[in-house]
Motif scaffolding. Structure first.
Motif, PDB file in Angstrom:
ATOM      1  N   TYR A   1       0.846  -1.193   0.000  1.00  0.00           N
ATOM      2  CA  TYR A   1       0.000   0.000   0.000  1.00  0.00           C
ATOM      3  C   TYR A   1       0.882   1.244   0.000  1.00  0.00           C
ATOM      4  CZ  TYR A   1      -4.352  -2.498   1.114  1.00  0.00           C
ATOM      5  OH  TYR A   1      -5.456  -3.300   1.079  1.00  0.00           O
ATOM      6  N   VAL A   2       0.486   2.226  -0.776  1.00  0.00           N
ATOM      7  CA  VAL A   2       1.152   3.523  -0.800  1.00  0.00           C
ATOM      8  C   VAL A   2       0.123   4.578  -0.405  1.00  0.00           C
ATOM      9  CG1 VAL A   2       2.328   5.236  -2.223  1.00  0.00           C
ATOM     10  CG2 VAL A   2       2.749   2.803  -2.611  1.00  0.00           C
ATOM     11  N   ARG A   3       0.474   5.422   0.541  1.00  0.00           N
ATOM     12  CA  ARG A   3      -0.449   6.475   0.963  1.00  0.00           C
ATOM     13  C   ARG A   3      -0.483   7.574  -0.090  1.00  0.00           C
ATOM     14  NH1 ARG A   3      -1.610   8.840   6.907  1.00  0.00           N
ATOM     15  NH2 ARG A   3      -2.811  10.689   6.298  1.00  0.00           N
TER      16      ARG A   3
ATOM     17  N   TRP B   1      -5.446   5.447  -0.177  1.00  0.00           N
ATOM     18  CA  TRP B   1      -4.308   4.579  -0.442  1.00  0.00           C
ATOM     19  C   TRP B   1      -4.326   4.132  -1.902  1.00  0.00           C
ATOM     20  CZ3 TRP B   1      -1.572   4.085   4.078  1.00  0.00           C
ATOM     21  CH2 TRP B   1      -2.272   4.202   5.273  1.00  0.00           C
TER      22      TRP B   1
ATOM     23  N   ASP C   1       2.602  -1.516 -12.225  1.00  0.00           N
ATOM     24  CA  ASP C   1       3.031  -1.290 -10.838  1.00  0.00           C
ATOM     25  C   ASP C   1       4.442  -1.779 -10.566  1.00  0.00           C
ATOM     26  OD1 ASP C   1       0.530  -0.313 -10.365  1.00  0.00           O
ATOM     27  OD2 ASP C   1      -0.201  -2.061  -9.258  1.00  0.00           O
TER      28      ASP C   1
ATOM     29  N   GLU D   1       7.723   0.494  -9.668  1.00  0.00           N
ATOM     30  CA  GLU D   1       7.527   1.245  -8.421  1.00  0.00           C
ATOM     31  C   GLU D   1       7.536   0.297  -7.230  1.00  0.00           C
ATOM     32  OE1 GLU D   1       4.358   4.355  -6.307  1.00  0.00           O
ATOM     33  OE2 GLU D   1       3.931   3.517  -8.310  1.00  0.00           O
ATOM     34  N   TRP D   2       6.889  -0.859  -7.386  1.00  0.00           N
ATOM     35  CA  TRP D   2       6.843  -1.851  -6.311  1.00  0.00           C
ATOM     36  C   TRP D   2       8.231  -2.408  -6.004  1.00  0.00           C
ATOM     37  CZ3 TRP D   2       7.634  -7.146  -7.718  1.00  0.00           C
ATOM     38  CH2 TRP D   2       7.484  -8.059  -6.672  1.00  0.00           C
TER      39      TRP D   2
ATOM     40  N   LEU E   1      10.271   0.115  -4.175  1.00  0.00           N
ATOM     41  CA  LEU E   1       9.784   0.316  -2.807  1.00  0.00           C
ATOM     42  C   LEU E   1      10.230  -0.803  -1.881  1.00  0.00           C
ATOM     43  CD1 LEU E   1       8.071   1.911  -0.785  1.00  0.00           C
ATOM     44  CD2 LEU E   1       6.066   0.621  -1.600  1.00  0.00           C
TER      45      LEU E   1
ATOM     46  N   GLU F   1      12.217   1.986   3.243  1.00  0.00           N
ATOM     47  CA  GLU F   1      10.903   2.362   3.756  1.00  0.00           C
ATOM     48  C   GLU F   1      10.184   1.163   4.377  1.00  0.00           C
ATOM     49  OE1 GLU F   1       9.784   5.495   3.786  1.00  0.00           O
ATOM     50  OE2 GLU F   1      11.693   6.089   2.879  1.00  0.00           O
TER      51      GLU F   1
END
Length: 404
Positions: free
Chosen positions: A49-51, A62, A72, A75-76, A79, A84
């Motif tokens: 999940y990304v806020r 989200w 996705d 970016e996934w 991450l 993070e």
């Protein structure tokens, strides 16, 4: 999520992550370095999940990244190999039928701790092949998989209360061929069936050490946990070392961050007061102390207990401490020898008084914890003598347990 995630070569991403942690001086253990290079994070963290909405927004917006979806994927991958925290679960939801894209509302109930904290914790435990390992609240199993890779097959056990997360993590560990088991149960009870353990690691914050954890620690063993206070601002890290003769030494130190507290533990928040404080910081008066720096962890940890009910707003432009239940606050600075105060509780006066006591106690960075004083209470002290800082940890009974 698609099982074809396993066939993708992400070794270069893991190598870059390891090099970054090594260059920063965070990663020093060669065995943990090897485990980080081997454990494929994309299997354990197939979504995230990304806020989307900013601080203070309620309900929160989200976006769910699906690692198997081409749009996705990059970016996934970036991450889950970053430093993070990775958010995995909202409100205890099942994890097998999540749909990618936007979603509104809910609160995160499981996440993977940011990697530098995981590395620090596992290195502090001193893991080695052949050690029996217990992890309490392993969540998606990242730190658990790393530990199990070091200790060896059949020696690592995890206890996870959330049935959905326990099944999710165990399935992914099986896909990685990690010979370790996660059982569904209450982490506060440890896991007596395979005790004693050489290393015990809690991935949840607790107000004091559950007696079962200490009882299940083997001679020569180590136990590491976050001690949660009512404020997320000033957590403590507790390391218990049991001698080969069975005597426990427990050391508590302040840390910049720690694991989230067990479910049902209510943190204080400065968020509801932020707009009012910005509009009216309070009445200015001289201050007797220079605001302690952020890394004066020994002072701020003591403040969490001896000036209870305070929380810091780290989003504020200058040091801002709030007592939300007393509708009071203190805003220090900006460097003009004054502090602005508001409300019936003189927050800054309490911190000034505590700072004097902390100075007289020798500016302690660490504290000793007595886990066996004969009364059931767990007491903390900065050392011997009448000027020592002392307090008693709250009992587990003060923390509501969730309904299964």
């Amino acid at each position: 999520m698609s099982p074809d995630l396993q066939i993708t070569d992400t070794s270069s991403l893991r190598a870059a992550m390891v090099d970054r942690l090594t260059s920063a001086g965070v990663l020093t253990d060669p065995q943990l370095r090897g485990a980080l290079l081997r454990v494929r994070r994309e299997v354990l963290l197939p979504h995230a999940y990304v806020r989307v909405s900013g601080p203070g927004t309620d309900p929160i917006d989200w976006r769910l990244l699906d690692g198997s979806h081409p749009e996705d994927r990059q970016e996934w991958l970036d991450l889950i190999h970053s430093d993070e925290s990775i958010l995995l679960q909202r409100d205890g939801e099942p994890l097998d039928t999540l749909a990618r894209g936007p979603v509104t509302g809910g609160h995160m109930t499981s996440m993977s701790t940011y990697t530098p904290a995981t590395v620090e914790a596992l290195q502090g435990l001193g893991l080695a092949p052949g050690l029996r390992y217990l992890e309490l609240g392993p969540g998606p199993g990242v730190s658990f998989a790393l530990a199990a890779t070091i200790t060896g097959p059949g020696l690592a056990t995890g206890v996870e209360r959330d049935a959905h997360m326990a099944a999710f993590a165990q399935r992914n560990l099986y896909r990685l061929s990690v010979g370790a088991a996660i059982v569904e149960g209450d982490a506060l009870d440890g896991y007596e069936a395979l005790a004693p353990y050489d290393r015990i690691h809690s991935g949840i914050g607790v107000p004091c050490v559950p007696p079962a954890w200490v009882e299940q620690l083997a001679p020569g063993g180590r136990l590491l946990s976050t001690l949660a206070t009512r404020t997320p601002s000033w957590p403590g890290q507790l390391l218990v070392i049991r001698s080969n003769r069975g005597r426990d030494e427990a050391v508590l130190c302040g840390r910049p961050r720690g694991y989230r507290p067990m479910r049902g533990y209510r943190w204080l928040s400065a968020l509801d007061h932020r707009a009012r404080i910005e509009a009216d910081p309070g009445t200015a008066r001289p201050t007797r102390i220079v605001p302690p720096p952020d890394d004066a962890y020994g002072f701020w940890l003591a403040a969490a207990y001896l000036a209870a009910g305070l929380v810091r707003d780290f989003q504020a432009g200058t040091l801002t401490i709030v007592a939300p239940e007393d509708d009071s606050w203190a805003v220090a600075g900006p460097g003009d020898g004054t502090v602005r105060v508001h409300g019936p509780r003189d927050v800054w006066a309490e911190l000034e008084h505590l700072h004097v006591r902390w100075e007289e106690a020798g500016r302690p960075d660490t504290y000793q914890v007595d886990l066996t004083d004969g009364t059931g209470a767990q007491t903390v002290t900065s050392g011997p003598g009448p000027k020592a800082l002392t307090w008693t940890l709250p009992p587990l009974a003060t923390v509501p347990r969730p309904t299964p």
